[in-house]
Design a protein around this motif. Structure first.
Motif, PDB file in Angstrom:
ATOM      1  N   GLU A  48      86.006  78.825 145.176  1.00  0.00           N
ATOM      2  CA  GLU A  48      86.487  78.262 143.911  1.00  0.00           C
ATOM      3  C   GLU A  48      87.994  78.027 143.965  1.00  0.00           C
ATOM      4  OE1 GLU A  48      83.146  80.515 141.108  1.00  0.00           O
ATOM      5  OE2 GLU A  48      85.117  81.422 141.434  1.00  0.00           O
ATOM      6  N   ALA A  49      88.706  78.976 144.538  1.00  0.00           N
ATOM      7  CA  ALA A  49      90.164  78.837 144.641  1.00  0.00           C
ATOM      8  C   ALA A  49      90.536  77.665 145.540  1.00  0.00           C
ATOM      9  CB  ALA A  49      90.772  80.130 145.169  1.00  0.00           C
ATOM     10  N   ALA A  50      89.816  77.511 146.641  1.00  0.00           N
ATOM     11  CA  ALA A  50      90.107  76.418 147.572  1.00  0.00           C
ATOM     12  C   ALA A  50      89.861  75.055 146.933  1.00  0.00           C
ATOM     13  CB  ALA A  50      89.268  76.567 148.837  1.00  0.00           C
ATOM     14  N   ALA A  51      88.957  74.996 145.971  1.00  0.00           N
ATOM     15  CA  ALA A  51      88.642  73.733 145.305  1.00  0.00           C
ATOM     16  C   ALA A  51      89.617  73.405 144.179  1.00  0.00           C
ATOM     17  CB  ALA A  51      87.218  73.786 144.750  1.00  0.00           C
ATOM     18  N   GLY A  52      90.530  74.321 143.885  1.00  0.00           N
ATOM     19  CA  GLY A  52      91.451  74.133 142.770  1.00  0.00           C
ATOM     20  C   GLY A  52      92.891  73.932 143.213  1.00  0.00           C
ATOM     21  N   ALA A  53      93.791  74.044 142.259  1.00  0.00           N
ATOM     22  CA  ALA A  53      95.213  73.763 142.495  1.00  0.00           C
ATOM     23  C   ALA A  53      96.035  75.006 142.819  1.00  0.00           C
ATOM     24  CB  ALA A  53      95.803  73.064 141.275  1.00  0.00           C
ATOM     25  N   GLY A  54      95.394  76.131 143.035  1.00  0.00           N
ATOM     26  CA  GLY A  54      96.126  77.351 143.357  1.00  0.00           C
ATOM     27  C   GLY A  54      97.029  77.188 144.566  1.00  0.00           C
ATOM     28  N   GLY A  55      96.547  76.485 145.571  1.00  0.00           N
ATOM     29  CA  GLY A  55      97.357  76.242 146.767  1.00  0.00           C
ATOM     30  C   GLY A  55      98.606  75.437 146.466  1.00  0.00           C
ATOM     31  N   ARG A  56      98.503  74.492 145.546  1.00  0.00           N
ATOM     32  CA  ARG A  56      99.687  73.715 145.141  1.00  0.00           C
ATOM     33  C   ARG A  56     100.736  74.617 144.520  1.00  0.00           C
ATOM     34  NH1 ARG A  56      98.283  69.087 141.204  1.00  0.00           N
ATOM     35  NH2 ARG A  56     100.509  68.681 141.382  1.00  0.00           N
ATOM     36  N   HIS A  57     100.294  75.569 143.698  1.00  0.00           N
ATOM     37  CA  HIS A  57     101.238  76.505 143.067  1.00  0.00           C
ATOM     38  C   HIS A  57     101.971  77.315 144.131  1.00  0.00           C
ATOM     39  CE1 HIS A  57     100.086  76.011 138.811  1.00  0.00           C
ATOM     40  NE2 HIS A  57      98.911  75.679 139.325  1.00  0.00           N
ATOM     41  N   ALA A  58     101.228  77.805 145.099  1.00  0.00           N
ATOM     42  CA  ALA A  58     101.836  78.595 146.166  1.00  0.00           C
ATOM     43  C   ALA A  58     102.824  77.752 146.978  1.00  0.00           C
ATOM     44  CB  ALA A  58     100.757  79.179 147.072  1.00  0.00           C
ATOM     45  N   ARG A  59     102.449  76.523 147.291  1.00  0.00           N
ATOM     46  CA  ARG A  59     103.352  75.653 148.061  1.00  0.00           C
ATOM     47  C   ARG A  59     104.624  75.332 147.276  1.00  0.00           C
ATOM     48  NH1 ARG A  59      98.357  73.664 149.413  1.00  0.00           N
ATOM     49  NH2 ARG A  59      98.479  71.899 147.952  1.00  0.00           N
ATOM     50  N   MET A  60     104.492  75.104 145.980  1.00  0.00           N
ATOM     51  CA  MET A  60     105.687  74.831 145.167  1.00  0.00           C
ATOM     52  C   MET A  60     106.587  76.056 145.091  1.00  0.00           C
ATOM     53  SD  MET A  60     104.513  72.323 142.060  1.00  0.00           S
ATOM     54  CE  MET A  60     102.877  72.986 141.744  1.00  0.00           C
ATOM     55  N   THR A  61     105.989  77.222 144.953  1.00  0.00           N
ATOM     56  CA  THR A  61     106.787  78.449 144.911  1.00  0.00           C
ATOM     57  C   THR A  61     107.519  78.632 146.237  1.00  0.00           C
ATOM     58  OG1 THR A  61     105.167  79.431 143.401  1.00  0.00           O
ATOM     59  CG2 THR A  61     106.739  80.925 144.439  1.00  0.00           C
ATOM     60  N   ARG A  62     106.822  78.413 147.327  1.00  0.00           N
ATOM     61  CA  ARG A  62     107.466  78.534 148.642  1.00  0.00           C
ATOM     62  C   ARG A  62     108.560  77.483 148.825  1.00  0.00           C
ATOM     63  NH1 ARG A  62     105.231  82.206 152.006  1.00  0.00           N
ATOM     64  NH2 ARG A  62     103.219  83.034 151.385  1.00  0.00           N
ATOM     65  N   ALA A  63     108.361  76.297 148.281  1.00  0.00           N
ATOM     66  CA  ALA A  63     109.398  75.255 148.365  1.00  0.00           C
ATOM     67  C   ALA A  63     110.663  75.700 147.635  1.00  0.00           C
ATOM     68  CB  ALA A  63     108.880  73.936 147.808  1.00  0.00           C
ATOM     69  N   ILE A  64     110.498  76.315 146.480  1.00  0.00           N
ATOM     70  CA  ILE A  64     111.647  76.849 145.743  1.00  0.00           C
ATOM     71  C   ILE A  64     112.360  77.901 146.583  1.00  0.00           C
ATOM     72  CG2 ILE A  64     112.321  78.285 143.760  1.00  0.00           C
ATOM     73  CD1 ILE A  64     109.970  76.927 142.248  1.00  0.00           C
ATOM     74  N   LEU A  65     111.579  78.758 147.214  1.00  0.00           N
ATOM     75  CA  LEU A  65     112.154  79.870 147.969  1.00  0.00           C
ATOM     76  C   LEU A  65     112.842  79.429 149.253  1.00  0.00           C
ATOM     77  CD1 LEU A  65     109.377  82.520 147.353  1.00  0.00           C
ATOM     78  CD2 LEU A  65     111.679  82.448 146.356  1.00  0.00           C
ATOM     79  N   ARG A  66     112.550  78.227 149.746  1.00  0.00           N
ATOM     80  CA  ARG A  66     113.255  77.738 150.934  1.00  0.00           C
ATOM     81  C   ARG A  66     114.757  77.667 150.676  1.00  0.00           C
ATOM     82  NH1 ARG A  66     109.239  74.423 151.011  1.00  0.00           N
ATOM     83  NH2 ARG A  66     108.237  73.492 151.900  1.00  0.00           N
ATOM     84  N   GLY A  67     115.113  77.423 149.431  1.00  0.00           N
ATOM     85  CA  GLY A  67     116.524  77.387 149.066  1.00  0.00           C
ATOM     86  C   GLY A  67     117.205  78.739 149.169  1.00  0.00           C
ATOM     87  N   TYR A  68     116.418  79.784 149.287  1.00  0.00           N
ATOM     88  CA  TYR A  68     116.976  81.133 149.402  1.00  0.00           C
ATOM     89  C   TYR A  68     116.890  81.667 150.827  1.00  0.00           C
ATOM     90  CZ  TYR A  68     117.045  81.018 144.329  1.00  0.00           C
ATOM     91  OH  TYR A  68     117.311  80.686 143.018  1.00  0.00           O
ATOM     92  N   ASP A  69     116.303  80.889 151.739  1.00  0.00           N
ATOM     93  CA  ASP A  69     116.269  81.205 153.162  1.00  0.00           C
ATOM     94  C   ASP A  69     115.715  82.604 153.458  1.00  0.00           C
ATOM     95  OD1 ASP A  69     116.620  80.370 155.778  1.00  0.00           O
ATOM     96  OD2 ASP A  69     118.594  81.320 155.932  1.00  0.00           O
ATOM     97  N   LEU A  70     114.537  82.890 152.914  1.00  0.00           N
ATOM     98  CA  LEU A  70     113.902  84.185 153.156  1.00  0.00           C
ATOM     99  C   LEU A  70     112.925  84.071 154.321  1.00  0.00           C
ATOM    100  CD1 LEU A  70     113.009  85.212 149.494  1.00  0.00           C
ATOM    101  CD2 LEU A  70     114.961  85.962 150.850  1.00  0.00           C
TER     102      LEU A  70
END
Length: 188
Positions: free
Chosen positions: A111-133
């Motif tokens: 169910e998770a794979a069929a939804g937008a949960g992955g998009r949320h995770a990718r957007m969060t990780r994109a934000i965090l790239r600015g913090y170089d973790l």
């Protein structure tokens, strides 16, 4: 009885509206049948059961939230992106309390794979790239942001901050500032 043009998508959308009105916990196939003035059995050709309906509502809400977040993040980085992302979650929860609750539904991996949960995770990780973790710190930070955003939104929605000063509107920007400072000075 008049045919009302039911589809799984229309039922999910109507279920999401019902969730915002009465609470996600109260959404059932029976409640939705009453809303459309049809027999419960007629809905089972579109959804398997109340769980299937709730999963569809959760997936709809996650998609809406991801679309809003993507729009808010466009062209932003660092603290601006973090702040925009936080505001999207908080605003969505205020505008759509039942749908926001639906986003917290525990989904199976399929169910998770069929939804937008992955998009949320990718957007969060994109934000965090600015913090170089580096990893695994980036994953820890993803979990931190989700915990803070969801925790604050849930407590605020439940009235936990309405009994004392300062106003939650003063606290929210302080939390976003604190998250930015923490991410810029992540512990080694």
């Amino acid at each position: 009885m008049v045919r009302v043009g039911l589809t799984p998508e229309r039922l999910a959308r109507a279920g999401a509206e019902l969730a915002d009105e009465v609470g996600f916990e109260e959404v059932t196939v029976s409640a939705l049948a009453r809303r459309f003035d049809v027999k419960v059995a007629s809905l089972y050709s579109h959804v398997r059961n109340s769980r299937d309906l709730k999963v569809r509502i959760a997936q709809l809400a996650l998609e809406e939230l991801a679309d809003r977040a993507a729009g808010a993040l466009a062209g932003r980085a660092g603290k601006d992106a973090l702040t925009a992302f936080g505001h999207v979650y908080r605003d969505y929860a205020r505008e759509h309390p039942g749908r926001y609750t639906a986003t917290q539904l525990r989904l199976t991996p399929q169910e998770a794979a069929a939804g937008a949960g992955g998009r949320h995770a990718r957007m969060t990780r994109a934000i965090l790239r600015g913090y170089d973790l580096p990893e695994p710190d980036e994953t820890h930070a993803v979990r931190l942001l989700g915990s803070v955003f969801h925790g604050y939104v849930s407590l605020e929605a439940g009235g936990s901050f309405s009994h004392s000063a300062p106003d939650p509107e003063e606290t929210w920007p302080k939390i976003l500032d604190a998250l930015d400072a923490l991410l810029r000075n992540w512990p080694a």
